[in-house]
Scaffold this motif. Sequence first.
Motif, PDB file in Angstrom:
ATOM      1  N   ILE A   1       0.852  -1.183   0.000  1.00 34.07           N
ATOM      2  CA  ILE A   1       0.000   0.000   0.000  1.00 34.07           C
ATOM      3  C   ILE A   1       0.890   1.236   0.000  1.00 34.07           C
ATOM      4  O   ILE A   1       1.871   1.317   0.738  1.00 34.07           O
ATOM      5  N   TRP A   2       0.514   2.205  -0.839  1.00 38.25           N
ATOM      6  CA  TRP A   2       1.281   3.433  -1.003  1.00 38.25           C
ATOM      7  C   TRP A   2       0.377   4.635  -0.789  1.00 38.25           C
ATOM      8  O   TRP A   2      -0.767   4.642  -1.236  1.00 38.25           O
ATOM      9  N   ALA A   3       0.896   5.649  -0.117  1.00 36.64           N
ATOM     10  CA  ALA A   3       0.186   6.907   0.109  1.00 36.64           C
ATOM     11  C   ALA A   3       0.947   8.023  -0.593  1.00 36.64           C
ATOM     12  O   ALA A   3       2.160   7.940  -0.782  1.00 36.64           O
ATOM     13  N   VAL A   4       0.258   9.076  -0.945  1.00 36.43           N
ATOM     14  CA  VAL A   4       0.890  10.204  -1.622  1.00 36.43           C
ATOM     15  C   VAL A   4       1.841  10.912  -0.662  1.00 36.43           C
ATOM     16  O   VAL A   4       1.495  11.196   0.476  1.00 36.43           O
ATOM     17  N   ASP A   5       3.036  11.172  -1.143  1.00 31.62           N
ATOM     18  CA  ASP A   5       3.984  12.018  -0.414  1.00 31.62           C
ATOM     19  C   ASP A   5       3.734  13.433  -0.942  1.00 31.62           C
ATOM     20  O   ASP A   5       4.213  13.795  -2.023  1.00 31.62           O
ATOM     21  N   TYR A   6       2.950  14.198  -0.215  1.00 34.92           N
ATOM     22  CA  TYR A   6       2.477  15.494  -0.696  1.00 34.92           C
ATOM     23  C   TYR A   6       3.626  16.438  -1.063  1.00 34.92           C
ATOM     24  O   TYR A   6       3.632  17.028  -2.150  1.00 34.92           O
ATOM     25  N   GLU A   7       4.580  16.603  -0.166  1.00 36.63           N
ATOM     26  CA  GLU A   7       5.680  17.554  -0.407  1.00 36.63           C
ATOM     27  C   GLU A   7       6.473  17.182  -1.655  1.00 36.63           C
ATOM     28  O   GLU A   7       6.745  18.025  -2.510  1.00 36.63           O
ATOM     29  N   ARG A   8       6.840  15.920  -1.767  1.00 35.04           N
ATOM     30  CA  ARG A   8       7.628  15.487  -2.937  1.00 35.04           C
ATOM     31  C   ARG A   8       6.799  15.534  -4.217  1.00 35.04           C
ATOM     32  O   ARG A   8       7.312  15.828  -5.294  1.00 35.04           O
TER      33      ARG A   8
ATOM     34  N   ILE B   1       4.366  11.254  -6.297  1.00 35.24           N
ATOM     35  CA  ILE B   1       5.397  10.476  -5.626  1.00 35.24           C
ATOM     36  C   ILE B   1       4.707   9.797  -4.440  1.00 35.24           C
ATOM     37  O   ILE B   1       3.988  10.448  -3.672  1.00 35.24           O
ATOM     38  N   TRP B   2       4.943   8.506  -4.333  1.00 35.88           N
ATOM     39  CA  TRP B   2       4.264   7.697  -3.324  1.00 35.88           C
ATOM     40  C   TRP B   2       5.258   7.156  -2.311  1.00 35.88           C
ATOM     41  O   TRP B   2       6.374   6.821  -2.659  1.00 35.88           O
ATOM     42  N   LYS B   3       4.819   7.075  -1.054  1.00 36.52           N
ATOM     43  CA  LYS B   3       5.617   6.469   0.002  1.00 36.52           C
ATOM     44  C   LYS B   3       4.818   5.300   0.571  1.00 36.52           C
ATOM     45  O   LYS B   3       3.591   5.241   0.409  1.00 36.52           O
ATOM     46  N   ARG B   4       5.509   4.381   1.214  1.00 36.93           N
ATOM     47  CA  ARG B   4       4.813   3.242   1.819  1.00 36.93           C
ATOM     48  C   ARG B   4       3.755   3.741   2.775  1.00 36.93           C
ATOM     49  O   ARG B   4       3.981   4.670   3.548  1.00 36.93           O
TER      50      ARG B   4
ATOM     51  N   THR C   1       8.146   2.736 -11.053  1.00 34.42           N
ATOM     52  CA  THR C   1       9.566   2.962 -10.793  1.00 34.42           C
ATOM     53  C   THR C   1       9.782   3.171  -9.305  1.00 34.42           C
ATOM     54  O   THR C   1       9.141   4.032  -8.695  1.00 34.42           O
ATOM     55  N   ILE C   2      10.686   2.379  -8.734  1.00 36.72           N
ATOM     56  CA  ILE C   2      11.088   2.579  -7.353  1.00 36.72           C
ATOM     57  C   ILE C   2      12.237   3.576  -7.377  1.00 36.72           C
ATOM     58  O   ILE C   2      13.218   3.392  -8.085  1.00 36.72           O
ATOM     59  N   ARG C   3      12.066   4.648  -6.621  1.00 36.79           N
ATOM     60  CA  ARG C   3      13.041   5.733  -6.615  1.00 36.79           C
ATOM     61  C   ARG C   3      13.898   5.693  -5.363  1.00 36.79           C
ATOM     62  O   ARG C   3      13.622   4.926  -4.433  1.00 36.79           O
ATOM     63  N   GLU C   4      14.891   6.522  -5.345  1.00 36.55           N
ATOM     64  CA  GLU C   4      15.776   6.628  -4.191  1.00 36.55           C
ATOM     65  C   GLU C   4      14.962   6.871  -2.926  1.00 36.55           C
ATOM     66  O   GLU C   4      13.957   7.589  -2.953  1.00 36.55           O
ATOM     67  N   GLY C   5      15.372   6.255  -1.848  1.00 37.59           N
ATOM     68  CA  GLY C   5      14.676   6.423  -0.579  1.00 37.59           C
ATOM     69  C   GLY C   5      13.449   5.546  -0.439  1.00 37.59           C
ATOM     70  O   GLY C   5      12.653   5.746   0.474  1.00 37.59           O
ATOM     71  N   GLY C   6      13.256   4.587  -1.368  1.00 40.95           N
ATOM     72  CA  GLY C   6      12.110   3.689  -1.278  1.00 40.95           C
ATOM     73  C   GLY C   6      10.803   4.320  -1.713  1.00 40.95           C
ATOM     74  O   GLY C   6       9.735   3.787  -1.438  1.00 40.95           O
ATOM     75  N   LEU C   7      10.879   5.449  -2.400  1.00 47.54           N
ATOM     76  CA  LEU C   7       9.682   6.095  -2.917  1.00 47.54           C
ATOM     77  C   LEU C   7       9.299   5.461  -4.243  1.00 47.54           C
ATOM     78  O   LEU C   7      10.108   4.772  -4.856  1.00 47.54           O
ATOM     79  N   MET C   8       8.071   5.693  -4.696  1.00 43.26           N
ATOM     80  CA  MET C   8       7.593   5.076  -5.923  1.00 43.26           C
ATOM     81  C   MET C   8       6.868   6.112  -6.772  1.00 43.26           C
ATOM     82  O   MET C   8       6.257   7.042  -6.257  1.00 43.26           O
ATOM     83  N   ASN C   9       6.963   5.932  -8.077  1.00 47.29           N
ATOM     84  CA  ASN C   9       6.245   6.744  -9.047  1.00 47.29           C
ATOM     85  C   ASN C   9       5.722   5.779 -10.095  1.00 47.29           C
ATOM     86  O   ASN C   9       6.357   4.766 -10.374  1.00 47.29           O
ATOM     87  N   PHE C  10       4.556   6.059 -10.643  1.00 47.20           N
ATOM     88  CA  PHE C  10       4.110   5.258 -11.774  1.00 47.20           C
ATOM     89  C   PHE C  10       3.489   6.154 -12.824  1.00 47.20           C
ATOM     90  O   PHE C  10       2.913   7.191 -12.524  1.00 47.20           O
ATOM     91  N   LYS C  11       3.663   5.738 -14.059  1.00 46.69           N
ATOM     92  CA  LYS C  11       3.138   6.465 -15.200  1.00 46.69           C
ATOM     93  C   LYS C  11       2.300   5.495 -16.028  1.00 46.69           C
ATOM     94  O   LYS C  11       2.673   4.351 -16.203  1.00 46.69           O
ATOM     95  N   SER C  12       1.186   5.987 -16.536  1.00 46.21           N
ATOM     96  CA  SER C  12       0.261   5.156 -17.288  1.00 46.21           C
ATOM     97  C   SER C  12       0.173   5.637 -18.728  1.00 46.21           C
ATOM     98  O   SER C  12       0.132   6.840 -18.985  1.00 46.21           O
TER      99      SER C  12
END
Length: 143
Positions: A32-39, A138-141, A117-128
């Motif tokens: 499960i991923w939640a939005v990282d608002y600041e990033r 940008i999503w965080k766990r 895509t898993i990014r630095e720091g364990g963050l995630m982004n996806f594009k459709s």
Amino acid sequence: MKKMVIVIVLIAASVLWAAPARGQGAQNFVGIWAVDYERTMEEAKKSPKYNAKEAAAMGEMMKRLMATMKVEFTTREMIYHRGGKTNAIPYTVKSNDGSKTILSCKAPRRDFEVVVTIREGGLMNFKSSGSDDMDYYIWKRGK
């Protein structure tokens, strides 16, 4: 000796049974991923659609909206949660190189691909390929 062979066979069978389906590969995005608002807001500035004046005016509303959003990846579905609504989309893994995974998704109106895509720091982004609405999120766990 016979008991040891049986134990080894049972262990091997349990490992094979628990392994992901063939072609799925390592799925470090499952969960499960939640939005990282600041990033996300920093990344959004790279979008050609970004308008600083609108972003400033809608800041708190966007923050509240993003707080209600979650995306959940199982080994077979991408499930989008917003508020009390959910939308589940089945997928198969087309390719996976560890940090980038391409998913083939089946939706009612059309099929599309998602690049996770898993990014630095364990963050995630996806594009459709179906929409660019969430390209800069940008999503965080999450929980």
